[in-house]
Enzyme design. Structure first.
Site, PDB file in Angstrom:
ATOM      1  N   GLY A 176      -1.122   5.654  -7.595  1.00 38.72           N
ATOM      2  CA  GLY A 176      -1.702   4.941  -8.734  1.00 38.72           C
ATOM      3  C   GLY A 176      -2.752   3.959  -8.273  1.00 38.72           C
ATOM      4  CB  CYS A 229       0.038   6.686  -2.408  1.00 39.59           C
ATOM      5  SG  CYS A 229      -1.411   5.742  -1.855  1.00 39.59           S
ATOM      6  CE1 TYR A 230       1.432   0.235  -7.869  1.00 40.01           C
ATOM      7  CE2 TYR A 230       3.060   1.749  -8.770  1.00 40.01           C
ATOM      8  CZ  TYR A 230       2.462   0.507  -8.747  1.00 40.01           C
ATOM      9  OH  TYR A 230       2.905  -0.486  -9.596  1.00 40.01           O
ATOM     10  CG  HIS A 273      -2.497  11.155  -1.898  1.00 40.68           C
ATOM     11  ND1 HIS A 273      -1.892  10.982  -3.129  1.00 40.68           N
ATOM     12  CD2 HIS A 273      -3.165  10.000  -1.633  1.00 40.68           C
ATOM     13  CE1 HIS A 273      -2.191   9.782  -3.595  1.00 40.68           C
ATOM     14  NE2 HIS A 273      -2.957   9.168  -2.710  1.00 40.68           N
ATOM     15  CD  GLU A 300      -0.589  14.391  -3.785  1.00 42.83           C
ATOM     16  OE1 GLU A 300      -1.127  13.419  -4.346  1.00 42.83           O
ATOM     17  OE2 GLU A 300       0.272  14.267  -2.886  1.00 42.83           O
ATOM     18  CG  ASP A 310      -5.859  29.781 -21.526  1.00 48.11           C
ATOM     19  OD1 ASP A 310      -5.512  30.245 -20.425  1.00 48.11           O
ATOM     20  OD2 ASP A 310      -6.644  28.827 -21.642  1.00 48.11           O
ATOM     21  CE  LYS A 327      -7.539  28.698 -17.728  1.00 49.63           C
ATOM     22  NZ  LYS A 327      -7.819  29.307 -19.063  1.00 49.63           N
TER      23      LYS A 327
END
Length: 540
Positions: free
Chosen positions: A76, A103-104, A190, A192, A248, A396
């Site tokens: 954040g 992190c945060y 991070h 990710e 979609d 997606k």
């Protein structure tokens, strides 16, 4: 709500849950405003475990009711020692559920459990080499010296009782920490993001070895659960689908048709903002090849009339969305009655359009609204349909996998994403019939060139944008004063973040030459080299 109940308004706050019977296999991400929260969710799902992003205000009692296998606290923009910094419910630490702070999230864990966090003497941003001190549990199979992506100006100075350091970097003594007994973990980087080498291994360690999850989030499980949920919710009622021809809504059409058959009516509203030849191709595919009847509605003139003199992009979207619903209501009265309106809303649509992350006490927004989407924002309060949105929790790439699994042809599965408002938001400024024709012809050349070269699928999106300005040019020894066209080529995994594509010069040259020679009213072609963030993929 039972299948026979008819509500007077949309119940979009109650979307179909894809895994009602598999809730024990969920990892919850508490969002503290990080731009990467949704990316964490995607990485978890790549391990075939379901994940969902919830507000940081979610209480321990609410989490206990969800019964997640693990909890991840996102990063954040705040500092944990700021008076107004977002806090999670301290009772979370007593739930006995494994927690990973990123992190945060790690700094908040340290602060709430009795440690100290201070402004770092030297911030750390970008790539850093991770020196591993304890290669077990969280860091199993993460190589010593692996590159990790840092983005922080604060550091943990002292750790709470029971915590130990798992890894450090040159500038961060506490780059990864753990209380093994309580199964609480934190990382200052991070894992990710793609820049973090070994980040996926770390995430898999948390999901499988620490949270003891099983890989139950599969396409087959989603189809089975969704079909059952759709049948249970809809009952014997009729459903009207807003078919656009994209992956979609097309996937949704196949899924709904499998679940409820002839109770589904697909309606394609041609608002005049589609690409060249697409309306005709759509009707042909569904009617003749898929044997799913489509009600075709030509509403080009009335949509265009709504945009006369309108230049603000949000107003464009709002007007298109409202007109879209009005046409649906009119046509449903003719074909109906219908109780449900189905939409191919995806998770990124919901996230980017959400106003839900607003603190009711302070009015502060955690996740800022980027732009409204016509299929989730701008719906009138008196909408007479209830909404069915089975894809609402999917990214997606997950929709593409689902489409393939239920028989959607590659022509549609791998189609580039196309915005609901269509070319109307790729025309900057007022939308007119003349400008639509210009952009439609330019866009066709872009798609035609990359298709015949076999590189269409090298890009997440490739399209043209028409600007509301003119520039001087020379054609045939004569001065011209015509429009510039912007080329936008994007590479991305899910559309949440994106980079501009390094398109070969000869491809750009061929496209530019064809546009200025074949499209009347254009004398200049430029290329957009802006990533997301800071820009968005679409210009409006």
């Amino acid at each position: 709500m039972t299948a026979s109940t008819v509500a007077p308004q949309a119940d979009s706050a109650l979307p179909l849950s894809p895994l009602q019977s598999l809730k024990q296999q969920i990892i919850v991400i508490l969002d503290f405003g990080s731009q990467y929260s949704e990316l964490i969710a995607r990485r978890i799902r790549e391990t075939q475990v379901y994940s969902e992003v919830l507000s940081y205000r979610t209480t321990a009692e609410q989490l206990q009711a969800i019964n997640p296998k693990g909890i991840i606290l996102s990063g954040g923009p705040n500092s944990v020692y700021d008076p107004e910094a977002p806090q999670c419910d301290p009772a979370i630490w007593q739930l006995g559920i494994p927690v990973l702070g990123v992190c945060y999230g790690m700094q908040l864990m340290v602060k709430q459990l009795g440690g100290t966090v201070e402004r770092a003497k030297r911030g750390e941003y970008g790539k850093a080499s991770l020196c591993i001190d304890d290669p077990i549990d969280l860091l199993t199979n993460v190589e010593d010296g692996a590159t990790m992506w840092m983005s922080h100006g604060d550091s943990c100075v002292t750790l709470p009782t029971g915590f130990e350091i798992l890894a450090h970097t040159e500038n961060t003594p506490c780059a990864a920490i753990a209380d093994h007994d309580k199964r609480l973990f934190g990382v200052q980087f991070h894992p990710e993001v793609v820049h973090s080498v070994g980040g996926i291994a770390l995430i898999r360690n948390f999901v499988y070895h620490i949270c003891h999850c099983e890989p139950t989030w599969t396409t087959e499980a989603f189809v089975e659960e969704s079909v059952r949920d759709i049948r249970q919710r809809v009952g014997d009622k009729r459903v009207l689908l807003a078919l656009s021809g994209g992956v979609d809504s097309s996937t949704l059409a196949f899924l709904l048709h499998r679940a409820i058959g002839d109770q589904l009516t697909c309606m394609f509203i041609d608002q005049g903002f589609m690409r060249k030849g697409e309306p005709e191709r759509l009707v042909e595919l569904f009617d003749q090849q898929f044997h799913i009847p489509v009600q075709y509605v030509n509403a080009r003139e009335r949509f265009l009339a709504q945009l006369v003199g309108i230049t603000d992009p949000e107003e464009k979207r709002r007007r298109i969305g409202h007109e879209f619903i009005r046409v649906f209501e009119e046509e449903s009265n003719r074909l109906g009655p219908f109780d449900y309106l189905a939409q191919g809303t995806l998770y990124p649509d919901v996230i980017e359009s959400a106003d839900s992350n607003v603190d009711p006490k302070t009015g502060e927004r955690v996740a800022v609204k980027i732009k409204s989407h016509h299929n989730v924002g701008g719906l009138p309060k008196n909408l007479r349909f209830k909404l069915v949105e089975p894809l609402r929790k999917l990214f997606k790439d997950e929709v593409r996998k689902l489409g393939r699994a239920i028989g959607l042809p590659e022509e549609i599965v791998r189609r580039h994403p196309f915005p609901g408002p269509g070319l109307a938001i790729r025309i900057i400024g007022e939308v007119t019939a003349e400008r639509l024709n210009i952009l439609r012809d330019a866009d066709f050349i872009v798609r035609d060139e990359i298709s015949k070269r076999g590189i269409y699928h090298d890009y997440w999106q490739a399209f043209a944008v028409l600007l509301p300005v003119r520039s001087v040019g020379v054609m045939g020894d004569q001065r011209t004063y015509a429009h510039p066209v912007v080329l936008r080529f994007i590479t991305s995994e899910d559309g949440m973040t994106a980079d501009w594509a390094r398109v070969p010069y000869d491809v750009l040259e061929a496209i530019a030459n064809r546009i200025v020679n074949e499209v009347k009213g254009v004398n200049r072609v430029v290329y957009d080299i802006t990533s997301k963030p800071p820009g968005t993929i679409e210009w409006e």
